[in-house]
Design an enzyme around this catalytic site. Structure first.
Site, PDB file in Angstrom:
ATOM      1  N   CYS A  92       0.859  -1.182   0.000  1.00  0.00           N
ATOM      2  CA  CYS A  92       0.000   0.000   0.000  1.00  0.00           C
ATOM      3  C   CYS A  92       0.902   1.242   0.000  1.00  0.00           C
ATOM      4  O   CYS A  92       1.759   1.363  -0.878  1.00  0.00           O
ATOM      5  CB  CYS A  92      -0.935  -0.076   1.203  1.00  0.00           C
ATOM      6  N   ASP A 147      -7.913  -3.171  -8.571  1.00  0.00           N
ATOM      7  CA  ASP A 147      -7.585  -2.131  -7.603  1.00  0.00           C
ATOM      8  C   ASP A 147      -8.215  -0.816  -8.066  1.00  0.00           C
ATOM      9  O   ASP A 147      -7.789  -0.218  -9.052  1.00  0.00           O
ATOM     10  CB  ASP A 147      -6.065  -1.982  -7.493  1.00  0.00           C
ATOM     11  N   HIS A 179      -6.880  -4.088  -4.405  1.00  0.00           N
ATOM     12  CA  HIS A 179      -5.940  -3.538  -3.439  1.00  0.00           C
ATOM     13  C   HIS A 179      -5.932  -4.404  -2.172  1.00  0.00           C
ATOM     14  O   HIS A 179      -6.966  -4.889  -1.732  1.00  0.00           O
ATOM     15  CB  HIS A 179      -6.353  -2.105  -3.081  1.00  0.00           C
TER      16      HIS A 179
END
Length: 219
Positions: A92, A147, A179
Protein backbone atom coordinates in the site's frame (compact mmCIF):
# COMPACT_ATOMS: atom_id res chain seq x y z
CA UNK A 1 22.11 -13.92 5.88
CA UNK A 2 20.42 -10.93 4.32
CA UNK A 3 17.91 -8.44 5.63
CA UNK A 4 14.60 -6.95 4.52
CA UNK A 5 13.01 -3.67 5.56
CA UNK A 6 9.23 -4.10 5.61
CA UNK A 7 7.27 -0.88 5.03
CA UNK A 8 3.81 -0.71 6.54
CA UNK A 9 0.43 -0.11 4.98
CA UNK A 10 -1.60 3.04 5.63
CA UNK A 11 -2.97 1.42 8.79
CA UNK A 12 0.25 1.27 10.79
CA UNK A 13 2.40 -1.68 11.80
CA UNK A 14 -0.58 -3.98 12.10
CA UNK A 15 -0.76 -7.65 13.02
CA UNK A 16 -0.60 -8.32 9.29
CA UNK A 17 2.68 -6.42 8.89
CA UNK A 18 4.11 -8.16 11.94
CA UNK A 19 3.08 -11.49 10.40
CA UNK A 20 4.80 -10.50 7.14
CA UNK A 21 7.98 -9.88 9.15
CA UNK A 22 7.65 -13.26 10.86
CA UNK A 23 7.21 -15.05 7.54
CA UNK A 24 10.14 -13.26 5.95
CA UNK A 25 12.25 -14.18 8.98
CA UNK A 26 11.12 -17.80 8.65
CA UNK A 27 12.40 -17.68 5.06
CA UNK A 28 15.90 -16.87 6.32
CA UNK A 29 16.06 -13.06 6.38
CA UNK A 30 16.38 -10.56 9.20
CA UNK A 31 13.18 -8.48 8.92
CA UNK A 32 12.62 -5.04 10.43
CA UNK A 33 9.55 -2.80 10.12
CA UNK A 34 9.96 0.91 10.92
CA UNK A 35 6.92 2.54 12.56
CA UNK A 36 6.25 5.47 10.26
CA UNK A 37 3.43 6.88 12.40
CA UNK A 38 5.48 7.25 15.59
CA UNK A 39 5.39 11.04 15.28
CA UNK A 40 1.57 11.01 15.44
CA UNK A 41 1.14 8.46 18.21
CA UNK A 42 1.99 5.17 16.43
CA UNK A 43 -1.64 4.01 16.12
CA UNK A 44 -3.02 0.80 14.64
CA UNK A 45 -5.89 2.00 12.46
CA UNK A 46 -9.06 0.19 11.31
CA UNK A 47 -9.20 -0.99 7.72
CA UNK A 48 -12.74 0.29 7.24
CA UNK A 49 -12.44 3.89 8.47
CA UNK A 50 -10.24 6.06 6.28
CA UNK A 51 -11.22 9.16 8.24
CA UNK A 52 -8.86 7.89 10.94
CA UNK A 53 -6.10 7.17 8.44
CA UNK A 54 -5.88 10.58 6.76
CA UNK A 55 -4.44 12.57 9.70
CA UNK A 56 -1.51 10.18 9.94
CA UNK A 57 -0.75 9.68 6.27
CA UNK A 58 -1.23 13.40 5.72
CA UNK A 59 1.45 14.14 8.31
CA UNK A 60 4.08 12.02 6.53
CA UNK A 61 6.95 13.87 4.88
CA UNK A 62 9.54 12.40 2.57
CA UNK A 63 12.50 13.46 4.71
CA UNK A 64 11.03 11.84 7.82
CA UNK A 65 10.13 8.65 5.95
CA UNK A 66 13.67 8.36 4.61
CA UNK A 67 15.07 8.99 8.09
CA UNK A 68 12.99 6.09 9.44
CA UNK A 69 14.05 3.81 6.59
CA UNK A 70 17.68 4.86 7.16
CA UNK A 71 17.32 3.84 10.81
CA UNK A 72 16.06 0.41 9.73
CA UNK A 73 18.90 0.03 7.25
CA UNK A 74 21.36 1.06 9.98
CA UNK A 75 19.89 -1.66 12.18
CA UNK A 76 20.59 -4.19 9.44
CA UNK A 77 24.10 -2.80 8.97
CA UNK A 78 24.66 -3.21 12.70
CA UNK A 79 23.79 -6.87 12.24
CA UNK A 80 26.61 -7.04 9.65
CA UNK A 81 24.25 -7.04 6.69
CA UNK A 82 25.78 -4.87 3.95
CA UNK A 83 23.69 -2.65 1.70
CA UNK A 84 23.78 -5.07 -1.24
CA UNK A 85 22.30 -7.77 1.00
CA UNK A 86 19.47 -5.52 2.24
CA UNK A 87 16.12 -5.45 0.48
CA UNK A 88 12.98 -3.42 0.98
CA UNK A 89 9.36 -4.45 0.49
CA UNK A 90 6.30 -2.29 0.99
CA UNK A 91 2.54 -2.68 0.95
CA UNK A 92 0.00 0.00 0.00
CA UNK A 93 1.65 3.32 0.96
CA UNK A 94 4.71 1.24 1.83
CA UNK A 95 4.82 0.02 -1.76
CA UNK A 96 5.21 3.59 -2.95
CA UNK A 97 7.90 4.19 -0.35
CA UNK A 98 9.80 1.02 -1.27
CA UNK A 99 10.00 2.29 -4.84
CA UNK A 100 11.19 5.71 -3.68
CA UNK A 101 13.84 4.11 -1.46
CA UNK A 102 15.14 2.16 -4.44
CA UNK A 103 15.74 5.47 -6.23
CA UNK A 104 17.48 7.14 -3.29
CA UNK A 105 19.31 4.55 -1.23
CA UNK A 106 21.87 1.83 -1.88
CA UNK A 107 19.71 -1.24 -1.32
CA UNK A 108 20.08 -4.58 -3.03
CA UNK A 109 16.50 -5.03 -4.26
CA UNK A 110 12.97 -3.67 -3.80
CA UNK A 111 9.45 -5.05 -4.08
CA UNK A 112 6.20 -3.08 -4.26
CA UNK A 113 2.83 -4.60 -3.40
CA UNK A 114 0.03 -2.38 -4.80
CA UNK A 115 1.85 0.91 -4.22
CA UNK A 116 -0.05 3.99 -5.37
CA UNK A 117 1.22 7.37 -6.41
CA UNK A 118 2.07 6.08 -9.87
CA UNK A 119 1.00 9.19 -11.77
CA UNK A 120 0.78 11.68 -8.89
CA UNK A 121 3.31 12.19 -6.12
CA UNK A 122 2.60 11.26 -2.52
CA UNK A 123 4.13 12.10 0.87
CA UNK A 124 6.46 14.67 -0.67
CA UNK A 125 7.88 12.23 -3.22
CA UNK A 126 7.45 12.74 -6.97
CA UNK A 127 5.19 10.33 -8.84
CA UNK A 128 6.57 6.85 -9.43
CA UNK A 129 6.63 7.61 -13.14
CA UNK A 130 8.83 10.63 -12.50
CA UNK A 131 11.08 8.67 -10.14
CA UNK A 132 11.40 5.66 -12.44
CA UNK A 133 14.54 6.78 -14.35
CA UNK A 134 16.38 7.00 -11.03
CA UNK A 135 15.89 3.36 -9.96
CA UNK A 136 19.16 2.15 -8.46
CA UNK A 137 18.10 -1.36 -7.45
CA UNK A 138 16.24 -4.26 -9.04
CA UNK A 139 12.52 -3.65 -8.57
CA UNK A 140 9.45 -5.90 -8.70
CA UNK A 141 5.94 -4.44 -8.78
CA UNK A 142 2.86 -6.52 -7.91
CA UNK A 143 -0.56 -5.08 -8.74
CA UNK A 144 -4.19 -6.17 -8.97
CA UNK A 145 -6.29 -5.24 -11.98
CA UNK A 146 -9.33 -4.74 -9.73
CA UNK A 147 -7.59 -2.13 -7.60
CA UNK A 148 -9.96 0.84 -7.76
CA UNK A 149 -7.27 3.22 -6.49
CA UNK A 150 -4.58 2.31 -9.05
CA UNK A 151 -5.78 2.18 -12.68
CA UNK A 152 -4.42 -0.59 -14.88
CA UNK A 153 -3.41 2.09 -17.38
CA UNK A 154 -1.11 3.64 -14.78
CA UNK A 155 0.41 0.26 -13.96
CA UNK A 156 1.13 -0.32 -17.65
CA UNK A 157 2.73 3.12 -17.91
CA UNK A 158 4.94 2.26 -14.95
CA UNK A 159 5.90 -1.05 -16.51
CA UNK A 160 6.91 0.76 -19.70
CA UNK A 161 8.83 3.45 -17.77
CA UNK A 162 10.91 0.84 -15.94
CA UNK A 163 11.34 -1.70 -18.73
CA UNK A 164 14.59 -0.47 -20.25
CA UNK A 165 16.56 0.65 -17.22
CA UNK A 166 20.03 -0.57 -16.29
CA UNK A 167 18.63 -2.60 -13.37
CA UNK A 168 16.28 -5.59 -13.60
CA UNK A 169 12.59 -4.74 -13.27
CA UNK A 170 9.33 -6.64 -13.56
CA UNK A 171 5.67 -5.72 -13.17
CA UNK A 172 3.12 -8.48 -12.50
CA UNK A 173 -0.62 -7.92 -12.76
CA UNK A 174 -3.27 -10.16 -11.19
CA UNK A 175 -6.59 -10.00 -13.09
CA UNK A 176 -8.73 -11.20 -10.18
CA UNK A 177 -7.09 -9.18 -7.38
CA UNK A 178 -7.69 -5.73 -5.98
CA UNK A 179 -5.94 -3.54 -3.44
CA UNK A 180 -4.63 -5.35 -0.36
CA UNK A 181 -4.74 -8.79 -1.97
CA UNK A 182 -1.89 -10.03 0.24
CA UNK A 183 -3.67 -9.12 3.50
CA UNK A 184 -5.02 -12.46 4.69
CA UNK A 185 -7.93 -12.52 7.08
CA UNK A 186 -9.77 -9.67 5.33
CA UNK A 187 -12.19 -9.20 2.48
CA UNK A 188 -9.44 -7.97 0.16
CA UNK A 189 -7.42 -11.19 0.39
CA UNK A 190 -6.99 -13.18 -2.83
CA UNK A 191 -5.21 -16.42 -2.06
CA UNK A 192 -3.90 -17.20 -5.54
CA UNK A 193 -2.45 -13.72 -6.05
CA UNK A 194 -1.07 -13.59 -2.52
CA UNK A 195 0.63 -16.97 -2.84
CA UNK A 196 2.14 -16.16 -6.22
CA UNK A 197 3.20 -12.67 -5.18
CA UNK A 198 4.82 -13.94 -2.00
CA UNK A 199 6.91 -16.50 -3.84
CA UNK A 200 7.87 -13.96 -6.50
CA UNK A 201 9.03 -11.63 -3.71
CA UNK A 202 11.17 -14.34 -2.12
CA UNK A 203 12.61 -15.30 -5.50
CA UNK A 204 13.36 -11.64 -6.26
CA UNK A 205 15.31 -11.24 -3.05
CA UNK A 206 17.07 -14.59 -3.50
CA UNK A 207 18.08 -13.67 -7.04
CA UNK A 208 19.15 -10.08 -6.41
CA UNK A 209 20.54 -9.87 -2.88
CA UNK A 210 24.07 -11.10 -2.33
CA UNK A 211 23.21 -13.68 0.29
CA UNK A 212 22.63 -17.37 0.69
CA UNK A 213 19.27 -17.06 2.45
CA UNK A 214 17.00 -20.03 1.94
CA UNK A 215 13.57 -19.45 0.41
CA UNK A 216 10.38 -20.39 2.21
CA UNK A 217 8.55 -23.48 0.92
CA UNK A 218 5.28 -21.54 0.98
CA UNK A 219 2.73 -19.78 3.16
Amino acid sequence: MGGVVVIQEAFGVTDHIEDVCDRIAAAGWLAVAPHLFWRTGDPILPYDDFSQVAPHTGALEAKDILADVDAALSYLAGARIPADSAGVVGFCLGGTIAFAVATRRAVGAAVTFYGGGVAKGRFGFPSMLDMAPGLRAPWLGLYGDRDRSIPVEDVERLAAATADLDVPTEVVRYPDAGHGFNRDGGDSYVEAAATDGWMRMLDWFADNLTTGAVESPGL
